[in-house]
Design an enzyme around this catalytic site. Structure first.
Site, PDB file in Angstrom:
ATOM      1  N   PRO A  25       0.641  -1.030   0.260  1.00 46.78           N
ATOM      2  CA  PRO A  25      -0.322   0.494   0.124  1.00 46.78           C
ATOM      3  C   PRO A  25       0.343   1.688  -0.163  1.00 46.78           C
ATOM      4  CG  PRO A  25      -0.287  -1.025   2.237  1.00 46.78           C
ATOM      5  CD  PRO A  25       0.694  -1.872   0.812  1.00 46.78           C
ATOM      6  N   THR A  27       0.709   5.329  -0.170  1.00 48.40           N
ATOM      7  CA  THR A  27       0.383   6.817  -0.187  1.00 48.40           C
ATOM      8  C   THR A  27       0.497   7.995  -0.853  1.00 48.40           C
ATOM      9  OG1 THR A  27      -0.401   6.753   1.841  1.00 48.40           O
ATOM     10  CG2 THR A  27      -0.567   9.106   0.901  1.00 48.40           C
ATOM     11  N   ALA A  58      -3.396   2.841   1.237  1.00 46.23           N
ATOM     12  CA  ALA A  58      -4.681   3.739   2.470  1.00 46.23           C
ATOM     13  C   ALA A  58      -5.788   4.409   2.409  1.00 46.23           C
ATOM     14  CB  ALA A  58      -3.976   4.259   3.481  1.00 46.23           C
ATOM     15  N   HIS A 176      -5.633  -1.441   7.943  1.00 45.61           N
ATOM     16  CA  HIS A 176      -5.028  -1.174   8.344  1.00 45.61           C
ATOM     17  C   HIS A 176      -4.571  -0.444   9.930  1.00 45.61           C
ATOM     18  CE1 HIS A 176      -1.527   1.252   7.885  1.00 45.61           C
ATOM     19  NE2 HIS A 176      -1.372   2.252   7.350  1.00 45.61           N
ATOM     20  N   ALA A 178      -1.058  -0.574  10.904  1.00 47.31           N
ATOM     21  CA  ALA A 178       0.476  -0.104  11.359  1.00 47.31           C
ATOM     22  C   ALA A 178       0.297   1.047  10.783  1.00 47.31           C
ATOM     23  CB  ALA A 178       0.923  -0.700   9.512  1.00 47.31           C
ATOM     24  N   ASN A 179       2.043   1.630  11.453  1.00 46.97           N
ATOM     25  CA  ASN A 179       2.100   3.380  11.182  1.00 46.97           C
ATOM     26  C   ASN A 179       1.825   4.249  11.673  1.00 46.97           C
ATOM     27  OD1 ASN A 179       4.412   1.664   9.305  1.00 46.97           O
ATOM     28  ND2 ASN A 179       2.653   2.500   7.515  1.00 46.97           N
ATOM     29  N   TYR A 181      -1.496   4.668  12.523  1.00 47.55           N
ATOM     30  CA  TYR A 181      -2.652   5.521  12.315  1.00 47.55           C
ATOM     31  C   TYR A 181      -4.030   4.640  13.695  1.00 47.55           C
ATOM     32  CZ  TYR A 181      -1.075   7.081   8.535  1.00 47.55           C
ATOM     33  OH  TYR A 181       0.402   8.176   7.853  1.00 47.55           O
ATOM     34  N   ARG A 228      -2.553  -5.575   8.459  1.00 44.68           N
ATOM     35  CA  ARG A 228      -1.488  -4.529   8.180  1.00 44.68           C
ATOM     36  C   ARG A 228      -0.630  -4.026   9.800  1.00 44.68           C
ATOM     37  NH1 ARG A 228       2.326  -0.218   4.868  1.00 44.68           N
ATOM     38  NH2 ARG A 228       3.707  -1.778   4.342  1.00 44.68           N
ATOM     39  N   ASN A 236       4.977   7.958  12.867  1.00 44.59           N
ATOM     40  CA  ASN A 236       3.703   8.980  13.468  1.00 44.59           C
ATOM     41  C   ASN A 236       4.417   9.217  14.767  1.00 44.59           C
ATOM     42  OD1 ASN A 236       2.426   9.973  11.520  1.00 44.59           O
ATOM     43  ND2 ASN A 236       1.771   8.025  10.633  1.00 44.59           N
ATOM     44  N   GLY A 315       7.415  -1.604  -1.903  1.00 43.36           N
ATOM     45  CA  GLY A 315       6.554  -0.243  -1.787  1.00 43.36           C
ATOM     46  C   GLY A 315       7.652   0.398  -2.643  1.00 43.36           C
TER      47      GLY A 315
HETATM   48  C1  PHB Z   1       1.822   8.666   4.432  1.00 41.22           C
HETATM   49  O1  PHB Z   1       0.982   9.208   4.032  1.00 41.22           O
HETATM   50  O2  PHB Z   1       2.806   9.483   4.688  1.00 41.22           O
HETATM   51  C2  PHB Z   1       1.594   7.032   5.053  1.00 41.22           C
HETATM   52  C3  PHB Z   1       0.615   7.102   5.215  1.00 41.22           C
HETATM   53  C4  PHB Z   1      -0.160   5.706   5.696  1.00 41.22           C
HETATM   54  C5  PHB Z   1       1.206   4.750   5.948  1.00 41.22           C
HETATM   55  C6  PHB Z   1       2.761   5.272   6.007  1.00 41.22           C
HETATM   56  C7  PHB Z   1       2.280   6.355   5.820  1.00 41.22           C
HETATM   57  O3  PHB Z   1       0.614   3.639   6.319  1.00 41.22           O
END
Ligand code: PHB
Length: 357
Positions: A25, A27, A58, A176, A178-179, A181, A228, A236, A315
């Protein structure tokens, strides 16, 4: 021609893939008015249809789930229609495609939110740093902690969004979690200081993920659902005192559902470091494991051959190489991605990377 196992078919849940190479995925901030996928987005995904599985960028489950300019949603009829054109194009080329379900939680800004509201999160803890808005970068604000009674509504929005995705022709969805959020904000002890049954103990921190997973499965069936996770990503401003413990438990909890796959961002893409033992998470989960972050062909092939991973998601290589599978198979050189055009813009750095002749 390369005949390694990574090029073999695989069945993930209810869906058969032609190889074990996934497009991660990504963005790209190129959705149209109303966060609706456009013809340019159709062309971009269609170009990448030889991936075993495409996972979309995402995609917001609700107007509140948005965190950036020009990221697509899956909550309006126009968005569903826009995605339908994408899935039709990818399916015509023989590809398979999951939509990634996203709620950013606190990684947003009132200027992006309906009625200029505060972003929401597990707890009212402001992330360090700046967010991206239509007016440029702005400091993060302190989010509003969700009331216990509001959480079932958000869980339901994930389920509705999953149904919308199937309605738009997707083969499945990826949750999602992960990361940094929303779901990750519930999972981690640095962002979840709740005193209700969604916070405190590890079991409680996992509850939101578990409820979302159950609701999405009930909506569309476990064989069309992946999850994920990013156990050691600090992106973040996420903090967790014991990520190995958190994610071993997450793997264990997800084991019972018969999901299509578990997708894991290995390492920290902020620092580039990795110290966790992903084998423990994979073994706790027990199902198909998709590895991601920093893989090149050689390590991906090796890990699929020796069973360390069942699939590998790429990616940045997919940004620059629409025909990545063909390049891998033939050993052709790879195009390099241009970071300047990752987020936002037009076809430059999006649909104009060259294919092999
Ligand atoms: C981003 O916009 O930088 C971004 C978005 C979704 C993710 C990771 C990074 O899971």
């Amino acid at each position: 021609m390369n005949k390694k196992a990574i090029f073999n078919e695989i069945k993930i849940g209810s869906v058969r893939l032609s190889n074990r190479i996934a497009m991660a995925p990504l963005t790209r901030n190129r959705a149209g008015e109303g966060n609706v996928p456009t013809s340019l987005n159709v062309e971009y995904y269609e170009q990448r249809a030889t991936a075993g599985l495409i996972i979309t960028e995402a995609t917001q489950i609700s107007p509140q789930g948005v965190g950036y300019p020009a990221t697509p949603g899956i909550h309006s009829p126009e968005q569903i229609e826009g995605w339908r054109r994408v899935t039709d194009a990818v399916h015509k080329k023989g590809g398979r495609m999951f939509l990634q379900l996203w709620h950013v939680g606190r990684i947003s800004h009132p200027s992006l939110q309906p009625d200029g509201a505060l972003p929401v999160s597990a707890s009212a803890i402001k992330p360090d740093g700046e967010t991206v808005t239509y007016e440029g970068p702005k400091p993060f604000v302190t989010p509003r902690a969700l009331e216990t009674e509001e959480i079932p509504l958000i869980v339901k929005q994930y389920a509705v969004a999953a149904k919308n995705a199937i309605g738009a022709g997707f083969d499945g969805v990826e949750i999602h979690a992960a990361n940094g959020y929303l779901i990750d904000q519930f999972l981690r002890d640095g962002t979840n200081k709740r005193t209700d049954h969604y916070g405190g103990s590890l079991v409680n921190r996992l509850r939101f993920l578990q409820e979302v997973t159950e609701a999405v499965i009930e909506a569309i069936g476990a064989g069309r659902v992946g999850v994920r996770l990013s156990p050691e990503n600090t992106f973040n401003d996420i903090k967790d005192r014991a990520p190995q413990e958190t994610f071993n438990a997450a793997g264990k909890i997800l084991e019972e559902y018969g999901l299509a796959y578990l997708h894991v961002v290995e390492g920290d893409f902020v620092t580039g470091k990795t110290t966790l033992d992903y084998k423990q998470i994979k073994e706790n989960f027990g199902g198909l494991y998709m590895a991601n972050a920093g893989y090149m062909l050689e390590r991906a092939e090796k890990n699929v051959e020796n069973g360390t991973a069942d699939l590998v998601a790429f990616g940045s290589l997919y940004i620059a190489n629409p025909d990545l599978v063909e390049r891998f198979k033939t050993g052709a050189p790879l195009n390099s991605p241009d970071q300047e055009t990752y987020y936002g813009g037009d076809k430059k750095g999006y649909t104009d990377y060259p294919f092999l002749p």
